[in-house]
Design an enzyme around this catalytic site. Structure first.
Site, PDB file in Angstrom:
ATOM      1  N   ARG A 261       3.560   8.090  -8.089  1.00  0.00           N
ATOM      2  CA  ARG A 261       4.182   8.105  -6.769  1.00  0.00           C
ATOM      3  C   ARG A 261       5.664   8.437  -6.910  1.00  0.00           C
ATOM      4  O   ARG A 261       6.352   7.885  -7.774  1.00  0.00           O
ATOM      5  CB  ARG A 261       4.024   6.754  -6.060  1.00  0.00           C
ATOM      6  CG  ARG A 261       2.566   6.436  -5.741  1.00  0.00           C
ATOM      7  CD  ARG A 261       2.409   5.155  -4.977  1.00  0.00           C
ATOM      8  NE  ARG A 261       0.997   4.825  -4.820  1.00  0.00           N
ATOM      9  CZ  ARG A 261       0.522   3.700  -4.283  1.00  0.00           C
ATOM     10  NH1 ARG A 261       1.369   2.794  -3.834  1.00  0.00           N
ATOM     11  NH2 ARG A 261      -0.770   3.489  -4.191  1.00  0.00           N
ATOM     12  N   SER A 351      -3.506  -4.466  -1.685  1.00  0.00           N
ATOM     13  CA  SER A 351      -3.825  -4.241  -0.276  1.00  0.00           C
ATOM     14  C   SER A 351      -5.293  -3.849  -0.197  1.00  0.00           C
ATOM     15  O   SER A 351      -5.736  -2.978  -0.948  1.00  0.00           O
ATOM     16  CB  SER A 351      -2.967  -3.117   0.322  1.00  0.00           C
ATOM     17  OG  SER A 351      -1.671  -3.556   0.596  1.00  0.00           O
TER      18      SER A 351
END
Length: 426
Positions: A261, A351
């Site tokens: 990322r 998550s």
């Protein structure tokens, strides 16, 4: 991606549900594009029909010796042939414009998602574990880990900021965590281990809602492929364009992969330490299920992620994210936040999101109910089970000792080759 028929049928309700996320109304814009495109489609069909009729009439007129009518019809067909490519081009351009407009609309939140503008609106629904009581002032991992083999300087020298070089027992502990996670999810929770590509095409990123919105958060190679930000992309896109048999569902897939990322939206956040890296490992969980099973599967996935923290003895809390803090493609998300005593705070470590049919529509991923001719869109879910680097941080901070050493959690003993303590190296 949203079903445009839902917007056509009740644009006011669509905008109202979207407003729960703080998003601007879009139904009027979408419907205007849709109406214009449909008008062009109708015009194109009319032209095709008239061209066919006129072509047949030419032959009939010629057979009757009516040259004037035949010539007039030929001129009409020529005009139609000249107009059709223009209409086709405009229809295609509008279709692409409509597709893009739909692609940047976030998912609609589930009815039980709490209202809120940002993380302050998240709701704690459960907590687990007892925070360790230290007889010394606990330190942050960035202060402990360098003496144990977490080399920030060499990582930065080789690759720049947000890269780290792990050495010795620290590298082994990192590897042990990943191996433990993948074994735990396959052996205890029935996920199928996969080893997917970490380079993917645009279609896979688009289908899992990472494009076009999050292009700047990802790395792209010179030949146009993308380094995956999470193996959710590879695992979920494995059913892209597929029509699955009902008997194959649910699919539960897991992978331990490198993830990449750019962290373009995280300037200034977690610049110190191992929390937010450009390159990291994660054990990802993906479920592909029938629509009626997705809510129960979401709860099951949450328990699978929680069980890793519990097995490692790491205190955590479970948060239900509010409408303003959910990810773009999620309709409902649970975050797991692990306790970091060095920071004196809970930090996100997983998550787990239910995207409903949002990703499946983008990927055209469907299933055929047994005995049915018509297909239906699948539901997809994804979660971290867990992020390896952040779990390593949690282990360091929760199992630190006054002398700077770190105990290895018992669950990792089979993976550590007899190493039970990470000792500072002079």
């Amino acid at each position: 991606m949203h079903d445009i028929r839902l917007i056509r049928d009740n644009p006011e309700e669509f905008d109202a549900r979207l407003a729960r996320r703080g998003a601007e109304p879009v139904a009027a814009t979408i419907l205007a594009l849709d109406e214009e495109r449909r008008a062009l489609t109708t015009r194109l069909q009319e032209l095709q029909s008239r061209r066919n009729e006129a072509s047949k009439a030419i032959g009939k007129a010629m057979g009757q010796g009516d040259k004037d009518t035949a010539e007039a019809l030929k001129a009409e067909v020529a005009e139609i042939k000249a107009e059709m490519p223009q209409v086709e081009e405009r229809e295609k351009a509008l279709g692409e414009k409509l597709r893009h407009a739909l692609a940047v609309i976030p998912n609609i939140p589930a009815d039980d998602v709490p209202e809120g503008a940002d993380e302050a609106g998240n709701v704690e629904i459960a907590s687990w574990g007892t925070k360790a009581a230290f007889d010394f002032e606990p330190k942050e991992h960035a202060d402990i880990a360098p003496a144990l083999g977490m080399d920030f300087e060499t990582g930065a020298k080789l690759s720049g900021a947000r890269f780290t070089f792990l050495r010795g027992h620290m590298a082994r502990l990192h590897r042990a965590l990943g191996q433990f996670m993948i074994d735990h999810q396959t052996q205890q929770h029935g996920y199928t281990e996969c080893a997917p590509p970490v380079l993917v095409r645009d279609e896979a990123m688009y289908g899992t809602d990472k494009l076009p919105k999050f292009a700047e958060d990802s790395f792209q190679t010179s030949d146009g492929r993308w380094l995956i930000p999470t193996s959710e992309v590879s695992l979920t896109a494995s059913v892209m364009g597929a029509i699955c048999d009902e008997s194959a569902l649910p699919m539960r897939l897991t992978a331990l992969t490198q993830c990449f990322r750019s962290e373009a939206g995280a300037a200034g956040k977690d610049t110190r330490g191992f929390i937010r890296q450009h390159q990291f490992e994660k054990c990802e969980l993906v479920s592909i299920v029938k629509p009626e099973d997705s809510e129960a599967e979401h709860e099951r996935m949450l328990k699978a992620a929680q069980s890793v923290l519990e097995a490692l003895g790491l205190p955590y809390r479970t948060m239900l994210l509010c409408t303003g803090d959910m990810g773009f493609g999620a309709r409902k998300t649970y975050d797991l936040e692990v306790w970091l005593p060095g920071q004196g705070a809970y930090r996100e470590i997983s998550s787990c999101s239910n995207t409903g049919d949002f990703q499946a529509r983008r990927m055209n991923a469907r299933y055929r109910p047994e005995g049915a001719k018509k297909t239906e869109f699948l539901h997809t879910l994804n979660g971290s089970g867990l992020a390896v680097g952040r779990t390593l941080v949690a282990v360091i901070e929760n199992f630190q000792r006054a002398d700077g050493s770190v105990l290895v959690p018992d669950a990792l003993a089979p993976y550590m080759g007899g190493v039970s303590v990470l000792e500072p190296q002079s």
